[in-house]
Design an enzyme around this catalytic site. Structure first.
Site, PDB file in Angstrom:
ATOM      1  N   GLY A  90       0.815  -1.201   0.000  1.00 35.91           N
ATOM      2  CA  GLY A  90       0.000   0.000   0.000  1.00 35.91           C
ATOM      3  C   GLY A  90       0.848   1.250   0.000  1.00 35.91           C
ATOM      4  CB  CYS A  91       0.072   4.711   1.066  1.00 38.20           C
ATOM      5  SG  CYS A  91       0.874   6.328   1.227  1.00 38.20           S
ATOM      6  CG  PHE A  92       5.909   4.812  -0.802  1.00 43.14           C
ATOM      7  CD1 PHE A  92       5.346   6.048  -0.547  1.00 43.14           C
ATOM      8  CD2 PHE A  92       6.596   4.638  -2.003  1.00 43.14           C
ATOM      9  CE1 PHE A  92       5.449   7.094  -1.453  1.00 43.14           C
ATOM     10  CE2 PHE A  92       6.718   5.688  -2.914  1.00 43.14           C
ATOM     11  CZ  PHE A  92       6.142   6.914  -2.641  1.00 43.14           C
TER      12      PHE A  92
END
Length: 213
Positions: free
Chosen positions: A51-53
């Site tokens: 997902g969003c890093f």
């Protein structure tokens, strides 16, 4: 591209051309002042996408034995992509985190536990409200040992989901590591620089069963 297209992996032939020049990267990690690029003797590298890093990187820099972390892009085709290009869905890359760690302090198996227990690995080309191929769940092993451990852990987590009544199929990609491209400096250690920033990741309440001896 439409939202539907952004949830379909682009082919190599259709991927953006990218560029030859790497993204500039800070010399030192904003949290611990360790090198962002060097790998000290005896340390190893792990690559995860979940997902969003921004939130993923914070998860791992907090672990004992982790020397450095970096947000970036991997698993696709476009060389040295920008964030905007990755978000277009036309690079094939996933948002990923590169972890340099000391295996005498934290084993790869422990990193896998953090991976499985802190996102939803059965959502396909999204993670929560973040939609697109760049948010897919993926493990990119760098050695045969990492590959074997990753695949064994997937099987154990799938069994744990079934036992808990979650009958979805794990969609996590496990593929040999391809080049890792550092993200723009604004994205490095983002939640350290922006403590109230967006995180966007969370587990499904299922623990990874321990590896049997």
């Amino acid at each position: 591209m439409s939202l539907f297209d952004k949830k379909q992996l682009v082919s190599q032939a259709d991927a953006l051309p990218g560029r030859n020049t790497p993204m500039p990267v800070a010399t030192l990690h904003a949290v611990n002042n360790h090198s962002m690029t060097n790998v000290p003797d005896g340390m190893e590298i792990a690559l995860f996408a979940m997902g969003c890093f921004w939130g993923v990187e914070r998860l791992f820099w907090q672990l004992p034995g982790v020397y450095s972390t970096a947000a970036g892009y991997t698993g696709g085709y476009t060389p040295n992509p920008t964030y905007r290009e990755v978000c277009s869905g036309e690079t094939g890359h996933a948002e990923a985190v590169r972890i340099v760690y000391d295996p005498s302090v934290t084993r790869y198996e422990q990193l896998l536990q953090v991976f499985w227990e802190n996102h939803d690995p059965a959502q396909g080309m999204q993670q929560g409200n973040d939609h697109g191929t760049q948010y897919r769940s993926a493990i990119y092993p760098l050695t045969p040992e990492q590959d074997a451990a990753a695949r064994a852990s997937l099987a154990r987590f799938q069994d744990a989901m079934q036992a808990a009544g979650d009958h979805r199929t794990v969609t996590t990609e496990i593929a040999n590591a391809t080049p890792f491209y550092y993200a723009e400096d604004d994205h490095q250690q983002y939640l350290h620089k922006n403590p109230y920033g967006y995180c966007g990741i969370g587990g499904i309440g299922i623990c990874l069963p321990p590896q049997l001896a």
